[in-house]
Structures are given as C-alpha cells and as structure tokens.
Enzyme design. Structure first.
Site, PDB file in Angstrom:
ATOM      1  N   SER A   1      -6.916 -11.671 -39.834  1.00 32.61           N
ATOM      2  CA  SER A   1      -7.126 -11.463 -41.265  1.00 32.61           C
ATOM      3  C   SER A   1      -6.925 -10.003 -41.658  1.00 32.61           C
ATOM      4  O   SER A   1      -6.311  -9.702 -42.685  1.00 32.61           O
ATOM      5  CB  SER A   1      -8.529 -11.931 -41.672  1.00 32.61           C
ATOM      6  OG  SER A   1      -8.639 -13.333 -41.591  1.00 32.61           O
TER       7      SER A   1
ATOM      8  N   TYR B   1      -7.157 -23.265 -41.644  1.00 26.85           N
ATOM      9  CA  TYR B   1      -5.701 -23.195 -41.636  1.00 26.85           C
ATOM     10  C   TYR B   1      -5.119 -24.496 -42.180  1.00 26.85           C
ATOM     11  O   TYR B   1      -5.769 -25.537 -42.211  1.00 26.85           O
ATOM     12  CB  TYR B   1      -5.180 -22.986 -40.207  1.00 26.85           C
ATOM     13  CG  TYR B   1      -5.520 -21.658 -39.607  1.00 26.85           C
ATOM     14  CD1 TYR B   1      -4.746 -20.538 -39.883  1.00 26.85           C
ATOM     15  CD2 TYR B   1      -6.601 -21.525 -38.738  1.00 26.85           C
ATOM     16  CE1 TYR B   1      -5.039 -19.309 -39.304  1.00 26.85           C
ATOM     17  CE2 TYR B   1      -6.898 -20.292 -38.160  1.00 26.85           C
ATOM     18  CZ  TYR B   1      -6.118 -19.195 -38.453  1.00 26.85           C
ATOM     19  OH  TYR B   1      -6.411 -17.984 -37.880  1.00 26.85           O
TER      20      TYR B   1
ATOM     21  N   ASP C   1     -12.262 -10.569 -36.856  1.00 27.20           N
ATOM     22  CA  ASP C   1     -11.080 -11.334 -37.237  1.00 27.20           C
ATOM     23  C   ASP C   1      -9.880 -10.422 -37.490  1.00 27.20           C
ATOM     24  O   ASP C   1      -9.584 -10.045 -38.625  1.00 27.20           O
ATOM     25  CB  ASP C   1     -11.401 -12.178 -38.478  1.00 27.20           C
ATOM     26  CG  ASP C   1     -10.274 -13.120 -38.866  1.00 27.20           C
ATOM     27  OD1 ASP C   1      -9.227 -13.112 -38.188  1.00 27.20           O
ATOM     28  OD2 ASP C   1     -10.442 -13.857 -39.849  1.00 27.20           O
TER      29      ASP C   1
ATOM     30  N   GLN D   1     -16.394 -12.657 -38.641  1.00 29.20           N
ATOM     31  CA  GLN D   1     -15.552 -12.020 -39.654  1.00 29.20           C
ATOM     32  C   GLN D   1     -15.198 -10.576 -39.304  1.00 29.20           C
ATOM     33  O   GLN D   1     -14.077 -10.132 -39.544  1.00 29.20           O
ATOM     34  CB  GLN D   1     -16.250 -12.072 -41.013  1.00 29.20           C
ATOM     35  CG  GLN D   1     -16.228 -13.449 -41.646  1.00 29.20           C
ATOM     36  CD  GLN D   1     -16.900 -13.482 -43.000  1.00 29.20           C
ATOM     37  OE1 GLN D   1     -17.624 -12.563 -43.377  1.00 29.20           O
ATOM     38  NE2 GLN D   1     -16.678 -14.550 -43.748  1.00 29.20           N
TER      39      GLN D   1
ATOM     40  N   ARG E   1     -12.280 -18.492 -36.960  1.00 25.43           N
ATOM     41  CA  ARG E   1     -12.561 -18.036 -38.318  1.00 25.43           C
ATOM     42  C   ARG E   1     -13.869 -18.644 -38.794  1.00 25.43           C
ATOM     43  O   ARG E   1     -13.902 -19.610 -39.566  1.00 25.43           O
ATOM     44  CB  ARG E   1     -11.389 -18.372 -39.240  1.00 25.43           C
ATOM     45  CG  ARG E   1     -10.251 -17.377 -39.050  1.00 25.43           C
ATOM     46  CD  ARG E   1      -9.137 -17.561 -40.022  1.00 25.43           C
ATOM     47  NE  ARG E   1      -8.276 -16.376 -40.042  1.00 25.43           N
ATOM     48  CZ  ARG E   1      -7.094 -16.318 -40.649  1.00 25.43           C
ATOM     49  NH1 ARG E   1      -6.644 -17.376 -41.291  1.00 25.43           N
ATOM     50  NH2 ARG E   1      -6.383 -15.214 -40.622  1.00 25.43           N
TER      51      ARG E   1
END
Length: 384
Positions: free
Chosen positions: A137, A232, A134, A131, A126
C-alpha cells in the site's frame, strides 16, 4: 526458530538494475537504535535515494561492507534477491524483502534450500493490525501519484478547465482502471489537477470510495461484486470481461489518458485493455500501466520501454516508486521498522511466531521448506 541472543539488522545496498530505494533511512535507523537494536548498513546503501553514509553513521548505524555483515540475524532489502544475493545469506537468517514469489520461483527454491526464513513484504495480510507493515500500500500510493504526474507530462494538454479570452479549454479526461490504493491515489491526484475522472472496478466497495474523491464510477451491465480475499479483486468470468471491455472501449475513446492498476496477488495481471481498445483511443493519448511487472493490464505493455501504437503511447509504470526513491524509501523503511517491532521482543531477541497471522501470512520459506501453499504448488508440490 530458536531465539537469538543478539539481533543485528543488516540493510542491503540494492543491486537490481534501476532500483534506487533502500530498506532503511537515517530516521528509521535512529528510531530502531533508540530501542537497543544494532543496525548495520552497507556502504552507499542509501546514496541513490539521497541518504549519505554520514547520515546513517550520525543516526547510530554501523557502516559495513557486504562481506562484514555475517553477524546479522535479520536482513532487510527492497528488490527481490538474485541467486547471488541468496548465496551470501547464512542459514537461519530472516530476510525481509519484496519477493514477487510467483515470478521468482528459482529464487524461492534457493532460499528454502539455504535455510533462510523469508518474509515477503508483498504478502503482508491486509488486516487492521498490519497496516503499519503494509508495504504494498505504501508503494502503491507513490505509484498512483506518479502515474498522474507522468500522464500530465506526456500529454500535450492541460489537465484543468481553462477559460480564456481566446476561448475555453476543456479539462483532460482520465480513465482509471482499478480503485485500490494506487487507483484511488491516482483519482485524488488527477482531481487536484482539475481533470474529469472515470473509474472502473469490479468491487462494489470501490463505488463510494471513488465518489468520495470526486471520480465517477463506470457502470457495467449485470455487474457482480468481485471482492476477493484481503479486499483484492478476484478473477471474473469471460462474459463479464466482454461486457466490461465493451463499456470501457466507449470511455477510452473519449479519454486523454488511461491509468491501469488492476493486480491479483500471486497471478499475472488481468488484461483489461486489448489492442483493439488501444486503437479506439484518440491519437496523442497515453496509457500508464502500473501492472507492467506482472504482465500488464494492457495487451501492448512492455517492461522497460514505451510502446507507441496508432498514435497512443503505452508507458510501463513498474519503476515509479524507485523514480521517487527518497519518499518511497521513507515509507518502506517505516514498514520494515514496524515489522521488526513485531519480530523482536523487548529483550532484543528475534523470534518468529508462526501462530501470528501477519508472520504466517508473509512467510514464504522457513527451515528448508516453502511454507506458502500457493507458491509450493507452483514449485511442484506441498512443502516443496
């Protein structure tokens, strides 16, 4: 891995029970074909997500049977492969997939033994430059939204405040555990429906994000910031968990629904709601557990069925992205296409740059070895 002279991407038809998503949509195929990439799509790969074969053909894909994809150097799928799926792959193939390696160690071993280079979509770092890749997500966004819709459907209650001639109906009270991507989407969705939302998280950074979406952060005495690697949450001590559960029990006792989203990559989900905490909830309330696949945040969660205890229903949410297969597939397909852009150069040659932090962070097996240190450790040793 030596560069290939031709890159063919093969999109698999998912065979896992209940999996309706697909790793490419006609739109993502069209964009990849426009770059000069050859895309093979297994017959009916997108049917369950609402994408017919004809749409893939119109986008420039070659429709093939599973046995006709031997020329593919890159294979994309959604669900972790079975051992039978692994046996169909040729040595040297690069596989893009969700893998959940800590739950599928036998499959990881088979991938390594088969000479497959496996890039786990659920281990993509991450970081800013990743992005677009990902997938955790993108799918968590779907899960967070769907969790609120499921809660609203399951509850015998309005979400918003209603003022009527017959009296005032108070808004639903929602507790969200975990303010990651799924949790924040749940907060935003519940707020749009008019609920009152309280949110628990052990990361200090979550406080402002929760407030910005209209939620109220649940304070725990002597809280310590537990932000871990990659943003996280990391594991916390027993003392903090005891204090957190005492505070949460009070909020859960007033809630109509709890949505749990707390997960730690590569490990079982933390137990946040005990049996006793469920028993403190109001009859008719619900728990939506998005961490069900990793053991659940609720002690009573069971994958595949709704559990009712003391009038409270505990609903597993592991299949929510598949329940919205069209939207989920569109998002996942963009993640896969972005990863392909990273792996394939301008001359359409497939190369794995092991010095690239996105590739290295996602790589689980390569050239006969398990390259992910934590997974190798679970299998019994480094370079298992």
């Amino acid at each position: 891995m030596a560069p290939s002279t031709e890159t063919a991407l093969f999109v698999v038809r998912e065979r896992a029970a209940g999996e309706r998503r697909v790793a490419a949509t006609p739109d993502s195929v069209r964009r990849q074909v426009a770059t000069g990439r050859r895309v093979l799509v297994e017959h009916e790969a997108g049917a369950a997500a609402g994408f017919p074969d004809e749409a893939y053909a119109d986008a420039g894909a070659d429709l093939v049977d599973a046995t006709d994809a031997g020329g593919a150097t890159l294979v994309a799928r959604v669900a972790p492969p079975s051992l039978e799926d692994v046996n169909r792959l040729s040595p040297g193939t690069v596989l893009l997939t969700f893998l959940a390696p800590h739950r599928n160690l036998e499959v990881v071993r088979a991938l390594a033994d088969g000479g497959i280079s496996t890039l786990a979509m659920d281990l993509v770092p991450r970081i800013t430059r990743a992005q677009a890749i990902d997938a955790l997500s993108s799918q968590a966004n779907v899960s967070g939204y769907r969790a609120v819709i499921e809660a609203a459907h399951a509850l015998d209650k309005y979400f918003p405040l209603f003022m009527t001639a017959a009296g005032t109906i108070r808004p639903a009270r929602i507790v969200v555990l975990g303010a990651g991507v799924a949790g924040l989407q749940a907060v935003a969705t519940a707020k749009r429906l008019g609920a009152v939302i309280h949110v628990s998280d052990i990361r200090e950074a979550a406080r402002e994000e929760v407030a910005s979406l209209g939620g109220t952060f649940i304070e725990v005495p002597d809280i310590e910031d537990a932000t871990g690697e990659g943003g996280y949450a990391k594991e916390v001590g027993a003392g903090f968990l005891e204090r957190q559960r005492a505070v949460l029990t009070e909020f859960l006792g007033q809630a109509n629904a709890a949505i749990t989203t707390a997960q730690i990559p590569g490990r079982p989900a933390p137990e946040l709601i005990t049996r006793e905490m469920v028993e403190a909830m109001q009859p008719g309330s619900v728990v939506i557990d998005l961490a069900a696949a990793d053991g659940g945040n609720c002690a009573l969660t069971e994958v595949g069925r709704i559990v009712e205890h003391h009038g409270v229903r505990i609903i597993p949410g592991n299949d929510f992205p598949s329940a919205m297969a069209g939207e989920s597939s569109a998002l996942y397909a963009r993640n896969v296409a972005a990863f392909c852009d990273l792996l394939i150069d301008d001359e359409q040659r497939l190369q794995l740059d092991l010095d690239d932090e996105v590739v290295a962070g996602s790589l689980v097996t390569h050239e006969g070895t398990v390259t992910a240190p934590k997974i190798a450790e679970l299998l019994g040793g480094k370079d298992a």
